[in-house]
Design an enzyme around this catalytic site. Structure first.
Site, PDB file in Angstrom:
ATOM      1  N   CYS A  38     -41.136 -33.401 -13.561  1.00 42.89           N
ATOM      2  CA  CYS A  38     -41.437 -33.083 -14.960  1.00 42.89           C
ATOM      3  C   CYS A  38     -40.197 -33.341 -15.807  1.00 42.89           C
ATOM      4  CB  CYS A  38     -41.837 -31.615 -15.010  1.00 42.89           C
ATOM      5  SG  CYS A  38     -41.974 -30.923 -16.641  1.00 42.89           S
ATOM      6  N   THR A  40     -38.706 -31.306 -17.627  1.00 42.10           N
ATOM      7  CA  THR A  40     -37.738 -30.214 -17.498  1.00 42.10           C
ATOM      8  C   THR A  40     -36.881 -30.380 -16.228  1.00 42.10           C
ATOM      9  OG1 THR A  40     -39.372 -28.833 -16.384  1.00 42.10           O
ATOM     10  CG2 THR A  40     -39.153 -28.525 -18.739  1.00 42.10           C
ATOM     11  N   HIS A  43     -34.313 -32.902 -17.198  1.00 35.92           N
ATOM     12  CA  HIS A  43     -33.347 -32.262 -18.087  1.00 35.92           C
ATOM     13  C   HIS A  43     -32.343 -31.440 -17.276  1.00 35.92           C
ATOM     14  CE1 HIS A  43     -32.902 -32.098 -22.346  1.00 35.92           C
ATOM     15  NE2 HIS A  43     -32.586 -30.817 -22.316  1.00 35.92           N
ATOM     16  N   CYS A 103     -42.869  -6.077 -20.056  1.00 32.14           N
ATOM     17  CA  CYS A 103     -42.479  -6.172 -21.469  1.00 32.14           C
ATOM     18  C   CYS A 103     -43.726  -6.211 -22.355  1.00 32.14           C
ATOM     19  CB  CYS A 103     -41.610  -7.400 -21.700  1.00 32.14           C
ATOM     20  SG  CYS A 103     -42.499  -8.967 -21.570  1.00 32.14           S
ATOM     21  N   CYS A 106     -46.054  -9.256 -21.919  1.00 30.85           N
ATOM     22  CA  CYS A 106     -46.727  -9.126 -20.623  1.00 30.85           C
ATOM     23  C   CYS A 106     -47.840  -8.089 -20.692  1.00 30.85           C
ATOM     24  CB  CYS A 106     -45.735  -8.736 -19.532  1.00 30.85           C
ATOM     25  SG  CYS A 106     -44.819 -10.124 -18.841  1.00 30.85           S
ATOM     26  N   CYS A 114     -43.418 -13.818 -21.787  1.00 33.45           N
ATOM     27  CA  CYS A 114     -42.582 -12.756 -21.205  1.00 33.45           C
ATOM     28  C   CYS A 114     -41.132 -12.907 -21.682  1.00 33.45           C
ATOM     29  CB  CYS A 114     -42.638 -12.845 -19.673  1.00 33.45           C
ATOM     30  SG  CYS A 114     -41.475 -11.732 -18.855  1.00 33.45           S
ATOM     31  N   GLY A 261     -44.165 -30.370 -27.558  1.00 37.51           N
ATOM     32  CA  GLY A 261     -42.904 -31.033 -27.216  1.00 37.51           C
ATOM     33  C   GLY A 261     -41.718 -30.202 -27.673  1.00 37.51           C
TER      34      GLY A 261
HETATM   35 ZN   LIG Z   1     -43.519 -29.293 -16.076  1.00 43.77          ZN
HETATM   36 ZN   LIG Z   2     -42.571  -9.672 -19.332  1.00 50.03          ZN
END
Ligand SMILES: [Zn+2]
Ligand SMILES: [Zn+2]
Length: 347
Positions: A38, A40, A43, A103, A106, A114, A261
């Protein structure tokens, strides 16, 4: 077992590591079939640590080095005490989110928001390894007959599905998708499957050709601008710094712009234009297992052949860096949408 581990920027190693523990109560151990690479991951490989924690992550307690990969399909290898489904041998896709569960986001069910969200392959060991142990609730069963390869597209299709749902999951409407990478193509295929008239925009000729090869109307951004194209639904998947402004300009009055994006920094927006033309701008973050991944799997099951053509290369686990990550940071990266890593060809 084999694992692709992030040690630092430019330092990802295919290593031999101990297998994950046998599944405890409520857990399953998954024999990984395929794992997608991916943006990410790329990156993290180039510029990390971006999301990989350098101190123990508050949810997972883990820090680098970590096994990468979060677009995972595989078979249940063993199920821990109390797990009734999925069963041993079942093909599943994994929901990659590791929320705290406590949290405020959540508590109201927005686990993708989260406050200390963790993620497989970033803050816990991911799917670029022979085996992976996760809570059974993260394993989403693949529909009968789906190939393991297609199931590995469930995560990016779920991300695209969430963006499409933020736009009201339109049907029979003109839609513009900016960015012909994996998420953009997935969003375009979902919108197309729902009977919308989709135009995909990009700046790279190779990516435009790939979109056209999937049977989608595809144009260069400048051509679309010159043609004065506007649509009630615009989904921005490119992450280009200028794309937020462009997305608003491609929206017709009263239109909705969904931002998926991630640009590297702040973007400019003509807010007077947003106000005067009542453009609604909505962010879309990752996906939920039930609300997004399940309908994404339905689209994949119904349009598998076409969706599978988003995959531009398949590489062996040992070649994840040389034939995967290095290709995606290299000069030929525009020729690729999704590169899948084959971990196990069969169960
Ligand atoms: Zn991904
Ligand atoms: Zn959370």
């Amino acid at each position: 077992m084999r694992a692709v581990r992030w040690h630092g920027a430019g330092d990802v190693r295919v290593e031999d590591v101990p297998p994950p523990p046998l599944p405890g109560p409520g857990e399953v151990r998954v024999r990984v079939a395929w794992c997608g690479l991916c943006g990410t991951d790329v990156h993290e490989y180039r510029f990390g640590p971006v999301h990989v924690p350098v101190r123990p992550h508050p949810v997972t307690g883990r820090s680098a080095p970590l096994t990468m990969g979060h677009e995972i399909s595989g078979w249940i290898e063993s199920a821990g005490p109390g797990v009734t489904a999925p069963a041993e041998g079942d093909l599943v896709a994994l929901n990659a989110l590791l929320p705290c569960g406590a949290c405020r986001p959540c508590a109201r069910g927005d686990v993708q928001l989260c406050l200390i969200l963790g993620h497989l392959g970033q803050s816990a060991d991911g799917g670029l390894a022979d085996l992976l142990t996760v809570p059974a609730s993260m394993a989403v069963p693949a529909p009968p007959g789906m190939s393991p390869e297609l199931a590995a597209l469930a995560e990016p299709f779920a991300v695209a599905m969430r963006a499409v749902r933020h736009a009201g999951r339109p049907a029979g409407m003109p839609c513009v998708v900016i960015g012909a990478g994996t998420i953009g193509l997935a969003a375009a295929l979902i919108l197309d499957a729902d009977g919308n008239g989709v135009t995909v925009l990009d700046i790279a000729k190779e990516r435009i050709r790939h979109a056209a090869g999937l049977g989608l109307a595809a144009l260069e951004v400048t051509e679309a601008r010159a043609a004065g194209i506007q649509a009630p639904v615009v989904i921005e998947c490119s992450g280009a710094a200028s794309a937020g402004d462009a997305a608003v300009r491609f929206a017709e009055p009263g239109g909705v712009v969904v931002i998926v994006g991630l640009p590297g920094g702040p973007s400019t927006l003509d807010l007077a234009d947003v106000a005067l033309r009542e453009i609604r701008i909505i962010g879309s973050m990752s996906h939920l297992a039930d609300a997004d991944m399940t309908p994404a799997m339905e689209i994949l099951a119904a349009h598998g052949e076409r969706a599978g053509r988003i995959v531009t290369a398949r590489v062996a686990l040992a070649e994840t860096v040389s034939h995967g990550l290095d290709v995606l940071v290299g000069p030929g990266r525009d020729r690729h949408a999704k590169i899948l890593v084959r971990v196990h060809a069969d169960r």
